[in-house]
Scaffold this motif. Structure first.
Motif, PDB file in Angstrom:
ATOM      1  N   ALA A   7      16.120  -4.620  78.463  1.00  0.00           N
ATOM      2  CA  ALA A   7      15.199  -4.846  79.393  1.00  0.00           C
ATOM      3  C   ALA A   7      15.781  -4.908  80.591  1.00  0.00           C
ATOM      4  O   ALA A   7      15.002  -4.107  81.611  1.00  0.00           O
ATOM      5  CB  ALA A   7      14.757  -6.477  79.225  1.00  0.00           C
ATOM      6  N   LEU A   8      16.958  -5.370  80.956  1.00  0.00           N
ATOM      7  CA  LEU A   8      17.565  -5.338  82.290  1.00  0.00           C
ATOM      8  C   LEU A   8      17.945  -3.816  82.849  1.00  0.00           C
ATOM      9  O   LEU A   8      17.734  -3.422  83.841  1.00  0.00           O
ATOM     10  CB  LEU A   8      18.794  -6.445  82.428  1.00  0.00           C
ATOM     11  CG  LEU A   8      18.544  -7.835  82.254  1.00  0.00           C
ATOM     12  CD1 LEU A   8      19.870  -8.495  82.136  1.00  0.00           C
ATOM     13  CD2 LEU A   8      17.476  -8.262  83.475  1.00  0.00           C
ATOM     14  N   PHE A   9      18.622  -3.226  81.791  1.00  0.00           N
ATOM     15  CA  PHE A   9      19.039  -1.772  81.904  1.00  0.00           C
ATOM     16  C   PHE A   9      17.791  -0.867  82.328  1.00  0.00           C
ATOM     17  O   PHE A   9      17.786  -0.164  83.612  1.00  0.00           O
ATOM     18  CB  PHE A   9      19.797  -1.023  80.935  1.00  0.00           C
ATOM     19  CG  PHE A   9      20.246   0.049  81.274  1.00  0.00           C
ATOM     20  CD1 PHE A   9      21.357   0.460  81.676  1.00  0.00           C
ATOM     21  CD2 PHE A   9      19.465   1.403  80.643  1.00  0.00           C
ATOM     22  CE1 PHE A   9      22.129   1.599  81.980  1.00  0.00           C
ATOM     23  CE2 PHE A   9      20.150   2.539  80.881  1.00  0.00           C
ATOM     24  CZ  PHE A   9      21.311   2.627  81.462  1.00  0.00           C
ATOM     25  N   ASN A  10      16.647  -1.043  81.644  1.00  0.00           N
ATOM     26  CA  ASN A  10      15.639  -0.255  81.952  1.00  0.00           C
ATOM     27  C   ASN A  10      14.974  -0.637  83.191  1.00  0.00           C
ATOM     28  O   ASN A  10      14.615   0.400  84.198  1.00  0.00           O
ATOM     29  CB  ASN A  10      14.434  -0.425  80.866  1.00  0.00           C
ATOM     30  CG  ASN A  10      14.813   0.245  79.662  1.00  0.00           C
ATOM     31  OD1 ASN A  10      15.278   1.457  79.659  1.00  0.00           O
ATOM     32  ND2 ASN A  10      14.735  -0.212  78.431  1.00  0.00           N
ATOM     33  N   LEU A  11      14.765  -1.867  83.463  1.00  0.00           N
ATOM     34  CA  LEU A  11      14.532  -2.207  84.916  1.00  0.00           C
ATOM     35  C   LEU A  11      15.303  -1.632  86.006  1.00  0.00           C
ATOM     36  O   LEU A  11      14.888  -1.171  87.174  1.00  0.00           O
ATOM     37  CB  LEU A  11      14.436  -3.718  84.995  1.00  0.00           C
ATOM     38  CG  LEU A  11      13.241  -4.615  84.528  1.00  0.00           C
ATOM     39  CD1 LEU A  11      13.337  -6.039  84.380  1.00  0.00           C
ATOM     40  CD2 LEU A  11      11.894  -4.344  84.826  1.00  0.00           C
ATOM     41  N   LYS A  12      16.436  -1.618  85.853  1.00  0.00           N
ATOM     42  CA  LYS A  12      17.575  -1.210  86.869  1.00  0.00           C
ATOM     43  C   LYS A  12      17.586   0.300  87.097  1.00  0.00           C
ATOM     44  O   LYS A  12      17.328   0.784  88.194  1.00  0.00           O
ATOM     45  CB  LYS A  12      18.731  -1.221  86.344  1.00  0.00           C
ATOM     46  CG  LYS A  12      20.214  -0.997  87.436  1.00  0.00           C
ATOM     47  CD  LYS A  12      19.740  -1.801  88.647  1.00  0.00           C
ATOM     48  CE  LYS A  12      20.817  -1.547  89.854  1.00  0.00           C
ATOM     49  NZ  LYS A  12      20.559  -2.137  91.283  1.00  0.00           N
ATOM     50  N   ILE A  13      17.330   1.176  86.031  1.00  0.00           N
ATOM     51  CA  ILE A  13      17.068   2.527  85.809  1.00  0.00           C
ATOM     52  C   ILE A  13      15.527   2.991  86.638  1.00  0.00           C
ATOM     53  O   ILE A  13      15.564   3.712  87.274  1.00  0.00           O
ATOM     54  CB  ILE A  13      17.237   3.044  84.538  1.00  0.00           C
ATOM     55  CG1 ILE A  13      18.498   2.875  84.059  1.00  0.00           C
ATOM     56  CG2 ILE A  13      16.764   4.499  84.767  1.00  0.00           C
ATOM     57  CD1 ILE A  13      19.746   3.629  84.868  1.00  0.00           C
ATOM     58  N   LYS A  14      14.794   1.972  86.219  1.00  0.00           N
ATOM     59  CA  LYS A  14      13.347   2.332  87.011  1.00  0.00           C
ATOM     60  C   LYS A  14      13.528   2.229  88.625  1.00  0.00           C
ATOM     61  O   LYS A  14      12.946   2.679  89.324  1.00  0.00           O
ATOM     62  CB  LYS A  14      12.480   1.459  86.284  1.00  0.00           C
ATOM     63  CG  LYS A  14      10.799   1.660  86.840  1.00  0.00           C
ATOM     64  CD  LYS A  14       9.953   0.760  86.005  1.00  0.00           C
ATOM     65  CE  LYS A  14       8.433   0.936  86.502  1.00  0.00           C
ATOM     66  NZ  LYS A  14       7.560   0.249  85.851  1.00  0.00           N
ATOM     67  N   GLU A  15      14.494   0.792  88.836  1.00  0.00           N
ATOM     68  CA  GLU A  15      14.370   0.738  90.363  1.00  0.00           C
ATOM     69  C   GLU A  15      15.087   2.004  90.989  1.00  0.00           C
ATOM     70  O   GLU A  15      14.911   2.403  92.205  1.00  0.00           O
ATOM     71  CB  GLU A  15      15.216  -0.714  90.486  1.00  0.00           C
ATOM     72  CG  GLU A  15      15.615  -0.968  91.841  1.00  0.00           C
ATOM     73  CD  GLU A  15      16.439  -2.057  92.001  1.00  0.00           C
ATOM     74  OE1 GLU A  15      17.442  -1.982  92.824  1.00  0.00           O
ATOM     75  OE2 GLU A  15      16.400  -2.886  91.062  1.00  0.00           O
ATOM     76  N   MET A  16      16.312   2.311  90.340  1.00  0.00           N
ATOM     77  CA  MET A  16      17.054   3.456  91.131  1.00  0.00           C
ATOM     78  C   MET A  16      16.416   4.788  91.191  1.00  0.00           C
ATOM     79  O   MET A  16      16.572   5.573  91.875  1.00  0.00           O
ATOM     80  CB  MET A  16      18.116   3.553  90.251  1.00  0.00           C
ATOM     81  CG  MET A  16      19.251   2.375  90.395  1.00  0.00           C
ATOM     82  SD  MET A  16      20.806   2.600  89.260  1.00  0.00           S
ATOM     83  CE  MET A  16      21.615   3.698  90.142  1.00  0.00           C
ATOM     84  N   LYS A  17      15.314   5.213  90.118  1.00  0.00           N
ATOM     85  CA  LYS A  17      14.761   6.435  89.954  1.00  0.00           C
ATOM     86  C   LYS A  17      13.838   6.533  91.447  1.00  0.00           C
ATOM     87  O   LYS A  17      13.610   7.759  91.696  1.00  0.00           O
ATOM     88  CB  LYS A  17      13.912   6.670  88.644  1.00  0.00           C
ATOM     89  CG  LYS A  17      14.917   6.947  87.727  1.00  0.00           C
ATOM     90  CD  LYS A  17      14.239   7.073  86.376  1.00  0.00           C
ATOM     91  CE  LYS A  17      13.148   8.443  86.536  1.00  0.00           C
ATOM     92  NZ  LYS A  17      14.195   9.598  86.390  1.00  0.00           N
ATOM     93  N   MET A  18      13.543   5.545  92.023  1.00  0.00           N
ATOM     94  CA  MET A  18      12.749   5.928  93.124  1.00  0.00           C
ATOM     95  C   MET A  18      13.505   6.394  94.229  1.00  0.00           C
ATOM     96  O   MET A  18      12.747   7.234  94.987  1.00  0.00           O
ATOM     97  CB  MET A  18      12.176   4.338  93.729  1.00  0.00           C
ATOM     98  CG  MET A  18      11.405   3.512  92.960  1.00  0.00           C
ATOM     99  SD  MET A  18      11.157   1.907  93.468  1.00  0.00           S
ATOM    100  CE  MET A  18      10.046   1.201  92.134  1.00  0.00           C
ATOM    101  N   LEU A  19      14.885   6.493  94.228  1.00  0.00           N
ATOM    102  CA  LEU A  19      15.402   7.021  95.278  1.00  0.00           C
ATOM    103  C   LEU A  19      16.569   7.997  94.685  1.00  0.00           C
ATOM    104  O   LEU A  19      17.197   8.890  95.473  1.00  0.00           O
ATOM    105  CB  LEU A  19      16.147   5.910  96.253  1.00  0.00           C
ATOM    106  CG  LEU A  19      15.347   5.129  96.899  1.00  0.00           C
ATOM    107  CD1 LEU A  19      15.960   4.023  97.606  1.00  0.00           C
ATOM    108  CD2 LEU A  19      14.440   5.665  98.080  1.00  0.00           C
ATOM    109  N   THR A  20      16.897   7.910  93.552  1.00  0.00           N
ATOM    110  CA  THR A  20      18.000   8.735  93.028  1.00  0.00           C
ATOM    111  C   THR A  20      17.687   9.436  91.632  1.00  0.00           C
ATOM    112  O   THR A  20      16.814   8.939  90.948  1.00  0.00           O
ATOM    113  CB  THR A  20      19.184   7.776  92.607  1.00  0.00           C
ATOM    114  OG1 THR A  20      19.535   6.987  93.828  1.00  0.00           O
ATOM    115  CG2 THR A  20      20.326   8.642  92.173  1.00  0.00           C
TER     116      THR A  20
END
Length: 405
Positions: A294-307
């Protein structure tokens, strides 16, 4: 004359005790409850006075009457039904001792001399009941409630300890008042305190067991929350996949049309454009480690907005990965390189080792010495080997965690 005064004092104490338990436990039949309990208190006190058994015996009878009255009118027995009368009886003893101390300080006379003086004895009794009446009224006026959710099955030992301590207080207070604590009394008190100490072992065991059950319950709730988050992500991913499939049909139709007219460059361009669309879709990791996923997926989803982020996670279900230390370490590592233009992260396991490989580019504001210190702190919960390469265009951080489970 003194006999009438003692009956009067006993009557006041009986009324106060009766009013307190009736009001505190909100007994509906107020008059009946006060009449029954106060009458029983008064009769038992007079009988005990006649047979000169005013100590522990009277205390036990008084508590039995109070608890019995509450159970009779409420039709139930709970932890509070037993515990509150015990506390109030302790209050009766404390106010008596406090009155004795006050009179002794004011007059400058020792406690045993005051007790043998009829006039001072009357002052002590009146002051003690005044203090008891004031405190009782204060508690009832402010509606002070001690709310327990404890059960007799699990916390009965605590009540036994309270009864023993009340007995110790009664013996000690009687000895202070009469100035006649004998060796027998001291031995009895010592034995009772040893029992309390022994029972405390069981209390600690029960408390620890309840704490473990609470932690397990909280962990279960947390796992359910993470599972619900994962389900939400899966649903969102399903919507995205359906959208991709829908668009893919039209893309293939366009490609087919361009191929039929032999416009190969345009067909290749359409495929490349669609390839970029697919690459930008949300990454979803599912390792069956609910908290980590859950936490890893949320983090990746957040990062994909800029990276531009890619990942490959091949780990089994294990408590280590759902632990706060491992999750915080991985999150800290991703935050450390979050300003990069492109990030590839790989996490795998081999026997008792966890291997984390991170490749990133487009971010040059990282120093090698500072990186070692940061990563050692982030994964300081276990032994690790760290290799960092910041000289190449595509920089890398390789971490091997030695899992000694």
């Amino acid at each position: 004359m003194m006999e009438l005064f003692e009956i009067f004092i006993i009557f006041i104490e009986s009324i106060l005790f009766s009013v307190f338990i009736t009001k505190y436990f909100c007994i509906v039949e107020i008059r009946k409850s006060i009449a029954v309990s106060s009458s029983l208190f008064l009769i038992s006190s007079i009988v005990c006075n006649l047979f000169n058994t005013n100590g522990i015996v009277l205390g036990a009878i008084t508590l039995a009457i109070a608890i019995g009255t509450i159970v009779y009118f409420l039709k139930k027995i709970t932890f509070q039904v037993i515990y509150i009368p015990v506390l109030y009886y302790a209050l009766i003893i404390v106010t008596s001792l406090l009155a004795l101390i006050i009179i002794s300080i004011v007059t400058g006379i020792s406690s045993n001399q005051i007790i043998n003086n009829t006039q001072y004895y009357i002052y002590i009794c009146l002051l003690a009941k005044f203090l008891l009446c004031t405190i009782t009224g204060f508690i009832l006026y402010l509606e002070v409630k001690i709310n327990f959710s404890l059960t007799l099955e699990k916390w009965g030992i605590l009540l036994v300890k309270e009864f023993i301590l009340i007995g110790c207080i009664a013996i000690i207070s009687t000895g202070i008042i009469t100035n006649s604590i004998s060796l027998i009394h001291l031995v009895v008190i010592l034995f009772m305190l040893c029992c309390v100490s022994f029972l405390s072992i069981f209390s600690v065991y029960d408390t620890n067991k309840i704490n473990e059950e609470k932690l397990m319950h909280e962990k279960t709730l947390q796992r359910l929350a993470y599972q619900q988050e994962n389900v939400k992500m899966i649903k969102d991913l399903k919507v995205d996949i359906d959208a991709i499939n829908h668009r893919m049909f039209y893309v293939l139709e366009k490609v087919k049309h361009e191929l039929e007219v032999k416009n190969y460059d345009k067909a290749i361009g359409i495929l490349n454009d669609y390839k970029q669309v697919v690459i930008k879709q949300d990454i979803f990791v599912l390792t069956n480690n609910e908290s980590f996923d859950a936490l890893f997926n949320l983090k990746i989803k957040e990062m994909k907005m800029l990276t531009d982020v890619k990942c490959c996670i091949t780990i089994s279900k294990r408590d280590l990965y759902d632990g706060v230390h491992f999750i915080n370490g991985v999150m800290s590592l991703l935050n450390y390189v979050s300003n990069s233009e492109k990030i590839d992260i790989y996490i795998s396991e081999k026997v008792n080792r966890v291997i984390i490989k991170l490749y990133f580019s487009g971010f040059d504001e990282i120093e090698e010495d500072g990186s070692y210190a940061f990563i050692e702190k982030a994964f300081g919960f276990c032994k690790s080997r760290i290799v960092i390469d910041l000289k190449s265009e595509v920089k890398s951080i390789n971490i091997v965690l030695l899992n000694e489970e």
